[in-house]
Design an enzyme around this catalytic site. Structure first.
Site, PDB file in Angstrom:
ATOM      1  N   ASN A   9       5.238  10.742 -42.803  1.00  0.00           N
ATOM      2  CA  ASN A   9       4.968  11.277 -41.469  1.00  0.00           C
ATOM      3  C   ASN A   9       3.774  12.216 -41.555  1.00  0.00           C
ATOM      4  OD1 ASN A   9       5.009  13.088 -39.185  1.00  0.00           O
ATOM      5  ND2 ASN A   9       7.082  12.400 -38.739  1.00  0.00           N
ATOM      6  N   ASP A  69      14.938  17.145 -44.169  1.00  0.00           N
ATOM      7  CA  ASP A  69      15.543  16.465 -43.028  1.00  0.00           C
ATOM      8  C   ASP A  69      15.743  17.525 -41.976  1.00  0.00           C
ATOM      9  OD1 ASP A  69      16.397  14.197 -41.663  1.00  0.00           O
ATOM     10  OD2 ASP A  69      18.501  14.648 -42.065  1.00  0.00           O
ATOM     11  N   SER A  70      15.389  17.190 -40.780  1.00  0.00           N
ATOM     12  CA  SER A  70      15.454  18.170 -39.709  1.00  0.00           C
ATOM     13  C   SER A  70      15.799  17.473 -38.405  1.00  0.00           C
ATOM     14  CB  SER A  70      14.108  18.906 -39.577  1.00  0.00           C
ATOM     15  OG  SER A  70      13.057  17.978 -39.364  1.00  0.00           O
ATOM     16  N   ARG A 181      11.196  24.552 -39.765  1.00  0.00           N
ATOM     17  CA  ARG A 181      10.563  24.081 -40.994  1.00  0.00           C
ATOM     18  C   ARG A 181       9.777  25.213 -41.655  1.00  0.00           C
ATOM     19  NH1 ARG A 181       8.742  19.910 -39.040  1.00  0.00           N
ATOM     20  NH2 ARG A 181      10.458  18.563 -39.657  1.00  0.00           N
TER      21      ARG A 181
END
Length: 202
Positions: A9, A69-70, A181
């Site tokens: 990403n 991971d969010s 993040r």
């Protein structure tokens, strides 16, 4: 010292690289290791998915790997979309589709009950199998329509607590200071600085 960010990403790579700037590390991504597998995110927690990805990529590259991971948890939706945030509107769904589904499901929820939070788990994995995890959170609320062109994911509908602008209306630096993040990566940075001599030899 090389560290592999276990993601393709580009927006996420840009954000993570920016926050980790200034550290004595060489940041690589999965684009540098095209033979590495796509890791299925099938765990039921953010931590489970992040650790799974980090371990798979450190095994593939034999380098320290960092995965995250969010997602978004909306209190009125019992924590949804949660770990399904990236595919809330179905496999292959884009940000527009996911936001559209979220707003549709929240259309009858009053403003005072639209609380939500972003959650991020950063997992660090060493080639020897050792792992560490770091969490970050950003409290806020969900708006009724997308606003702003910055950021990605649910940023256009997320108003961080105490602000009348969405993450997508903030500059990257403003968002980094508040984001889930950013908070998780700050914990990661502190750990790495404290253990510099340890990981330098790996």
């Amino acid at each position: 010292m090389d560290i592999v960010l276990a993601t393709r990403n580009k927006k996420k790579v840009e954000e993570m690289s920016r926050i980790l700037g200034g550290m004595d590390i060489n940041i690589l991504t999965l684009d540098d290791f095209p033979s590495c597998p796509e890791v299925e995110e099938d765990a039921n927690t953010f931590e489970g998915n992040a650790v799974k990805k980090a371990l798979a990529i450190t095994k593939c590259t034999n380098k320290i790997a960092v995965a995250d991971d969010s997602g978004l948890e909306v209190y009125a939706l019992n924590g949804a979309p949660g770990v399904m945030s990236a595919r809330y509107a179905g496999e292959g769904a884009d940000d527009v589709a996911n936001i559209g589904k979220l707003l549709s499901e929240m259309k009858d929820i009053p403003d005072e009950q639209r609380g939500a939070r972003f959650v991020c788990c950063i997992a660090l994995a060493y080639p020897n199998g050792k792992t560490e995890t770091f969490f970050g959170f950003a409290e806020g609320r969900i708006g009724r329509e997308p606003r702003g062109r910055m950021g990605f994911g649910y940023d256009p509908v997320f108003y961080p607590a105490g602000y009348e602008v969405t993450f997508a209306e903030m500059s990257p630096e403003e968002k980094d200071a508040l984001s889930h993040r950013g908070n998780a990566l700050e914990g990661f940075k502190k750990y790495m600085k404290a253990h510099y001599s340890e990981y330098k030899e790996i």
